[in-house]
Design an enzyme around this catalytic site. Structure first.
Site, short mmCIF file in Angstrom:
data_model
loop_
_atom_site.label_atom_id
_atom_site.label_comp_id
_atom_site.label_asym_id
_atom_site.label_seq_id
_atom_site.Cartn_x
_atom_site.Cartn_y
_atom_site.Cartn_z
N ASN A 9 -5.41 -4.55 -1.16
CA ASN A 9 -4.72 -5.56 -0.84
C ASN A 9 -3.99 -5.07 0.60
O ASN A 9 -3.64 -4.22 0.31
CB ASN A 9 -4.03 -5.62 -2.16
CG ASN A 9 -2.83 -6.99 -1.55
OD1 ASN A 9 -2.91 -7.35 -1.03
ND2 ASN A 9 -1.74 -6.82 -2.47
N LYS A 11 -1.89 -6.82 2.51
CA LYS A 11 -0.68 -8.06 2.28
C LYS A 11 -0.91 -8.78 3.90
O LYS A 11 -1.49 -9.28 4.18
CB LYS A 11 0.17 -7.21 1.85
CG LYS A 11 0.19 -6.52 0.92
CD LYS A 11 1.22 -5.23 0.10
CE LYS A 11 0.19 -5.07 -0.72
NZ LYS A 11 2.17 -4.08 -1.68
N HIS A 93 0.83 -11.64 -8.10
CA HIS A 93 1.33 -10.16 -7.38
C HIS A 93 2.59 -10.72 -7.10
O HIS A 93 3.31 -11.47 -7.30
CB HIS A 93 0.87 -10.02 -5.92
CG HIS A 93 1.10 -9.01 -5.54
ND1 HIS A 93 2.01 -8.13 -5.15
CD2 HIS A 93 0.69 -7.75 -4.78
CE1 HIS A 93 2.65 -6.86 -4.75
NE2 HIS A 93 0.91 -6.89 -4.96
N GLU A 95 5.28 -9.52 -4.90
CA GLU A 95 6.06 -9.82 -4.04
C GLU A 95 5.69 -11.18 -3.89
O GLU A 95 6.51 -11.73 -3.67
CB GLU A 95 4.81 -8.99 -3.37
CG GLU A 95 5.57 -7.59 -2.40
CD GLU A 95 4.06 -6.55 -1.97
OE1 GLU A 95 3.46 -7.45 -1.86
OE2 GLU A 95 4.72 -5.40 -2.61
N GLU A 163 0.71 -3.62 -11.99
CA GLU A 163 1.42 -2.48 -11.28
C GLU A 163 3.00 -2.67 -11.16
O GLU A 163 2.81 -3.97 -11.56
CB GLU A 163 1.36 -3.92 -9.70
CG GLU A 163 -0.73 -4.18 -9.65
CD GLU A 163 -0.70 -4.00 -7.85
OE1 GLU A 163 -1.52 -3.60 -7.22
OE2 GLU A 163 -0.17 -5.15 -7.45
N GLY A 169 3.96 0.36 -3.40
CA GLY A 169 4.60 0.85 -1.94
C GLY A 169 5.90 2.36 -1.75
O GLY A 169 6.24 2.23 -0.91
N SER A 209 1.06 2.36 -5.33
CA SER A 209 0.78 3.84 -4.79
C SER A 209 -0.83 4.42 -5.42
O SER A 209 -0.42 5.57 -5.31
CB SER A 209 1.76 4.71 -4.99
OG SER A 209 3.21 4.03 -4.13
P1 PGA Z 1 0.59 -0.16 -2.43
O1 PGA Z 1 0.48 -0.99 -3.19
O2 PGA Z 1 -1.00 0.52 -3.64
O3 PGA Z 1 0.71 0.03 -1.49
O4 PGA Z 1 2.02 0.90 -3.60
C1 PGA Z 1 -0.63 -1.88 -4.62
C2 PGA Z 1 -0.64 -3.62 -4.25
O5 PGA Z 1 0.65 -4.16 -3.99
O6 PGA Z 1 -1.23 -4.29 -4.49
#
Ligand code: PGA
Length: 250
Positions: A9, A11, A93, A95, A163, A169, A209
């Site tokens: 992803n 983003k 997601h 976010e 997640e 992140g 992560s």
């Molecule tokens: P990350 O994000 O691997 O940077 O922690 C995962 C995600 O939001 O899908």
């Protein structure tokens, strides 16, 4: 046997220059033992799909609208993603749930729209740190799964990504026991709703992560069928060893 899946992803990252990452991945993984999906920003889907057309690499979107078309300035629909060359779309997601106030009901509508356009829906679920500390994790997951997943969901058209928001992140990851508890719980919820065989067909991804240094440990956990990777999907240098770790676990 269902094939495992590693999805990246990107983003809100990536310009034309980032397409070299795809070229490297395509050159490195010519005959992968797992499915590989990259979800670049919408601006790159056409080029990414063109680049990967003759390769096993699949391209996906990061969101879609619940309607197929109409007066929704700035939005992109599921049929548009499919037309641009996407085969999948990430939905719900955290976010988007946070930044855009997306409810479970809206996510379910988007999933239905994705299915209608023949896109695989990758539905994200996960608890916040406060919810985990209040021992609400399983309740949150149950609620999100129940209401974000339409009855038309099958293992062929839907992937579930667990997640934990506090792991995205941040460099923090849950313990293997914590990941396994939630993945086993999701599988049990799917079994209750869809029956044992249908439940087994869903791929359950872990996200938050994931990096080359922890991928093998995560992929060894029962009921983890792959990963949804954010930051570490931006370069082939990081993403490629994660793909290889999943192949080795398959
Ligand atoms: P990350 O994000 O691997 O940077 O922690 C995962 C995600 O939001 O899908």
């Amino acid at each position: 046997m269902k094939r495992k899946l590693v999805a990246g992803n990107w983003k809100m990252n990536g310009t034309n220059a980032s397409l070299t990452t795809l070229q490297t991945l395509i050159a490195t993984h010519r005959n992968p033992a797992v499915d590989i999906l990259i979800c670049p920003p919408a601006t790159l889907i056409v080029q990414a799909a063109g680049l990967s057309a003759d390769s096993p690499l699949q391209i996906g979107g990061q969101d879609c609208h619940s309607a197929a078309s109409g007066a929704h300035t700035g939005e992109i629909s599921a049929p548009m993603l499919a037309d641009a060359g996407a085969g999948a779309v990430i939905l719900g997601h955290s976010e988007r749930r946070e930044d855009h106030n997306e409810s479970n009901a809206l996510v379910a509508q988007k999933v239905s729209a994705a299915h209608a356009a023949d896109l695989t829906a990758i539905i994200c679920l996960g608890e916040s740190l406060a919810q985990r500390e209040a021992a609400q994790t399983l309740d949150v997951i149950a609620e999100q799964l129940r209401h974000s997943l339409p009855d038309t969901a099958t293992g062929a058209n839907t992937v579930i990504a667990y997640e934990p928001i506090w792991a995205i992140g941040t460099g923090l990851t849950p313990s293997t026991a914590q990941v396994q508890e939630v993945h086993d719980f999701i599988r049990a919820l799917l079994r209750d709703r869809f029956g044992p065989d249908a439940a087994q067909a869903f791929r359950l991804l872990y996200g938050g992560s994931v990096k080359p240094s922890n991928a093998a440990e995560i992929f060894a956990i029962p009921n983890v069928d792959g990963a949804l990777v954010g930051g570490a999907s931006l370069t082939a240098e990081d993403f490629s060893p994660i793909v290889t770790a999943l192949e080795n676990a398959s």
